[in-house]
Structures are given as structure tokens and as C-alpha cells.
Design an enzyme around this catalytic site. Structure first.
Site, PDB file in Angstrom:
ATOM      1  N   LYS A  11       0.825  -1.218   0.000  1.00 22.16           N
ATOM      2  CA  LYS A  11       0.000   0.000   0.000  1.00 22.16           C
ATOM      3  C   LYS A  11       0.862   1.272   0.000  1.00 22.16           C
ATOM      4  CE  LYS A  11      -3.861  -2.404   2.167  1.00 22.16           C
ATOM      5  NZ  LYS A  11      -5.005  -2.292   3.099  1.00 22.16           N
ATOM      6  N   TYR A  51     -12.257  -2.063  -4.193  1.00 24.08           N
ATOM      7  CA  TYR A  51     -12.800  -2.295  -2.849  1.00 24.08           C
ATOM      8  C   TYR A  51     -14.331  -2.167  -2.818  1.00 24.08           C
ATOM      9  CZ  TYR A  51      -8.214  -2.411  -0.516  1.00 24.08           C
ATOM     10  OH  TYR A  51      -6.961  -2.772  -0.063  1.00 24.08           O
ATOM     11  N   PHE A  59     -15.556   3.168   6.654  1.00 22.62           N
ATOM     12  CA  PHE A  59     -14.182   3.552   6.326  1.00 22.62           C
ATOM     13  C   PHE A  59     -13.903   3.562   4.821  1.00 22.62           C
ATOM     14  CE2 PHE A  59     -14.245  -1.005   7.403  1.00 22.62           C
ATOM     15  CZ  PHE A  59     -13.731  -1.565   6.244  1.00 22.62           C
ATOM     16  N   ARG A  87      -2.031 -14.966   4.414  1.00 22.52           N
ATOM     17  CA  ARG A  87      -2.669 -14.233   5.513  1.00 22.52           C
ATOM     18  C   ARG A  87      -1.911 -14.464   6.825  1.00 22.52           C
ATOM     19  NH1 ARG A  87      -7.454 -11.834   4.222  1.00 22.52           N
ATOM     20  NH2 ARG A  87      -8.527 -12.139   6.203  1.00 22.52           N
ATOM     21  N   THR A  93      -5.386  -7.887  10.258  1.00 23.97           N
ATOM     22  CA  THR A  93      -5.694  -6.620   9.568  1.00 23.97           C
ATOM     23  C   THR A  93      -5.223  -5.425  10.388  1.00 23.97           C
ATOM     24  OG1 THR A  93      -7.620  -7.667   8.580  1.00 23.97           O
ATOM     25  CG2 THR A  93      -7.563  -5.272   8.526  1.00 23.97           C
ATOM     26  N   ARG A 104       2.698  -7.083   8.674  1.00 22.37           N
ATOM     27  CA  ARG A 104       1.975  -5.940   9.253  1.00 22.37           C
ATOM     28  C   ARG A 104       2.570  -5.528  10.603  1.00 22.37           C
ATOM     29  NH1 ARG A 104      -3.844  -8.072   7.157  1.00 22.37           N
ATOM     30  NH2 ARG A 104      -4.025  -6.751   5.299  1.00 22.37           N
ATOM     31  N   ASN A 114      -2.251  -0.356   6.628  1.00 21.48           N
ATOM     32  CA  ASN A 114      -1.731  -1.611   7.174  1.00 21.48           C
ATOM     33  C   ASN A 114      -0.752  -2.330   6.242  1.00 21.48           C
ATOM     34  OD1 ASN A 114      -3.652  -2.437   5.361  1.00 21.48           O
ATOM     35  ND2 ASN A 114      -4.744  -3.804   6.754  1.00 21.48           N
ATOM     36  N   HIS A 117      -2.168  -5.635   1.379  1.00 21.33           N
ATOM     37  CA  HIS A 117      -3.460  -6.299   1.219  1.00 21.33           C
ATOM     38  C   HIS A 117      -3.197  -7.771   0.947  1.00 21.33           C
ATOM     39  CE1 HIS A 117      -7.482  -7.242  -0.298  1.00 21.33           C
ATOM     40  NE2 HIS A 117      -6.886  -7.838  -1.306  1.00 21.33           N
ATOM     41  N   GLU A 128      -9.327 -10.440  -7.943  1.00 18.06           N
ATOM     42  CA  GLU A 128      -8.412  -9.316  -7.681  1.00 18.06           C
ATOM     43  C   GLU A 128      -7.185  -9.355  -8.600  1.00 18.06           C
ATOM     44  OE1 GLU A 128      -9.791  -8.995  -3.011  1.00 18.06           O
ATOM     45  OE2 GLU A 128      -7.749  -9.638  -3.460  1.00 18.06           O
TER      46      GLU A 128
HETATM   47  P1  CMP Z   1      -7.320  -4.887   3.269  1.00 17.06           P
HETATM   48  O1  CMP Z   1      -6.813  -6.261   3.551  1.00 17.06           O
HETATM   49  O2  CMP Z   1      -6.710  -4.155   2.144  1.00 17.06           O
HETATM   50  O3  CMP Z   1      -8.911  -4.956   3.026  1.00 17.06           O
HETATM   51  C1  CMP Z   1      -9.786  -3.922   3.360  1.00 17.06           C
HETATM   52  C2  CMP Z   1      -9.115  -2.818   4.085  1.00 17.06           C
HETATM   53  O4  CMP Z   1      -9.970  -1.946   4.770  1.00 17.06           O
HETATM   54  C3  CMP Z   1      -8.236  -3.395   5.170  1.00 17.06           C
HETATM   55  O5  CMP Z   1      -7.131  -4.026   4.589  1.00 17.06           O
HETATM   56  C4  CMP Z   1      -7.948  -2.183   6.030  1.00 17.06           C
HETATM   57  O6  CMP Z   1      -6.835  -1.445   5.571  1.00 17.06           O
HETATM   58  C5  CMP Z   1      -9.209  -1.368   5.818  1.00 17.06           C
HETATM   59  N1  CMP Z   1      -9.989  -1.362   7.048  1.00 17.06           N
HETATM   60  C6  CMP Z   1     -10.608  -2.394   7.616  1.00 17.06           C
HETATM   61  N2  CMP Z   1     -11.223  -1.991   8.762  1.00 17.06           N
HETATM   62  C7  CMP Z   1     -10.962  -0.663   8.880  1.00 17.06           C
HETATM   63  C8  CMP Z   1     -11.309   0.324   9.843  1.00 17.06           C
HETATM   64  N3  CMP Z   1     -12.051   0.007  10.897  1.00 17.06           N
HETATM   65  N4  CMP Z   1     -10.865   1.577   9.650  1.00 17.06           N
HETATM   66  C9  CMP Z   1     -10.114   1.893   8.566  1.00 17.06           C
HETATM   67  N5  CMP Z   1      -9.758   0.985   7.620  1.00 17.06           N
HETATM   68  C10 CMP Z   1     -10.170  -0.275   7.777  1.00 17.06           C
END
Ligand code: CMP
Length: 139
Positions: A11, A51, A59, A87, A93, A104, A114, A117, A128
Site C-alpha cells: 500500500k 474495494y 471507512f 494471511r 488486519t 503488518r 496496514n 493487502h 483481484e
Molecule cells: P485490506 O486487507 O486491504 O482490506 C480492506 C481494508 O480496509 C483493510 O485491509 C484495512 O486497511 C481497511 N480497514 C478495515 N477496517 C478498517 C477500519 N475500521 N478503519 C479503517 N480501515 C479499515
């Protein structure tokens, strides 16, 4: 049967912080083969398309702003049991919950920013990967 491919993005925050090389090394040291790789910059519209499944989440705006705020690395990765094993390699996450030594835990700064992805299912890994790459870009 578990599939052998997953999809990832490094990211914008981790790219800006100079972590591309370290993260790709972590991934290949983890036993993943790079099938496809691209350095690109998502438009807001492309980030919203990628997304779309999260479009009703509170969010969503923050997520798509961030994902279009700078260049990313997109990649398709291959390994037995790829989705689940990747994962595990990247951790939870929310980096506050990510196991020690995971990508992470090492490189993420918040749940929104984070670092990487990782696809959550074999079906989404294929969707994807195809979102970012043509068949002629997969090797
Ligand atoms: P990712 O694995 O890219 O998939 C969806 C993304 O949404 C996740 O990683 C986070 O970066 C983001 N995300 C999930 N929950 C939240 C949250 N509560 N606030 C902000 N971003 C979020």
C-alpha cells in the site's frame, strides 16, 4: 482443495516509507513465487472498484482516498495453500493484533494504513488478480 494463488498490494504508506524491497524479500523468503508484478498508481475510481465490496462500510472513503494517494505494488503470488499461508505471513488486519514477525507487525502503522493487502478467498484472489493483470502479464 486449497488454491495455489493469492493477490497482494503493497500500500502507498509502505511504498512511501521505502519498504518495497524488504516486503518483497519477506514474501519470497516465505516461499511465494511472484507470478505477476506491477508498480502503479490507482485512481480514486479504480480504488473504489477494487474495494467495491466495502462500499457500505464507514471507512470506505478513507480507504479509497488512501489507496489512491500514491503508488502501490500489485502482485500475484503462487504457493500451495496460498491464500491462507499469505494471511498468516502478513498478520491480522489491525497491526496492533498482528503476530510478531509478520509483515503488518513490522511495517504497518494503523488498521487503515496496514502495509499490505491479502486476498481473503481463492475466488477473490482470482477476481483481484484479474482486476490488475492481463493473462499476458502472468508468468
Ligand atoms: P485490506 O486487507 O486491504 O482490506 C480492506 C481494508 O480496509 C483493510 O485491509 C484495512 O486497511 C481497511 N480497514 C478495515 N477496517 C478498517 C477500519 N475500521 N478503519 C479503517 N480501515 C479499515
Amino acid at each position: 482443495m486449497a488454491g495455489n494463488r493469492t493477490f497482494t498490494m503493497i500500500k502507498p504508506g509502505a511504498v512511501k516509507a521505502g519498504h518495497i524491497g524488504s516486503i518483497l524479500k519477506h514474501i519470497t523468503d516465505g516461499g511465494f513465487r511472484i507470478v505477476a508484478l506491477k508498480f502503479t498508481h490507482l485512481t480514486k475510481q479504480k480504488a473504489e472498484g477494487f474495494y467495491a465490496v466495502h462500499s457500505e462500510r464507514p471507512f470506505f472513503g478513507e480507504l479509497t482516498e488512501f489507496m489512491s494517494s500514491g503508488p502501490i505494488i500489485a502482485a500475484i503470488l503462487e504457493k500451495d495453500n496460498a491464500v491462507e499461508d499469505f494471511r498468516t505471513l502478513i498478520g491480522a488486519t489491525n497491526p496492533a493484533d498482528a503476530a510478531e514477525g509478520t509483515i503488518r507487525a513490522l511495517y504497518a502503522t494503523s488498521i487503515g494504513e496496514n502495509a499490505v493487502h491479502g486476498s481473503d478467498s481463492d475466488e477473490n484472489a482470482a477476481i483481484e488478480g484479474n482486476f490488475h493483470f492481463a493473462a499476458t502479464e502472468m508468468f
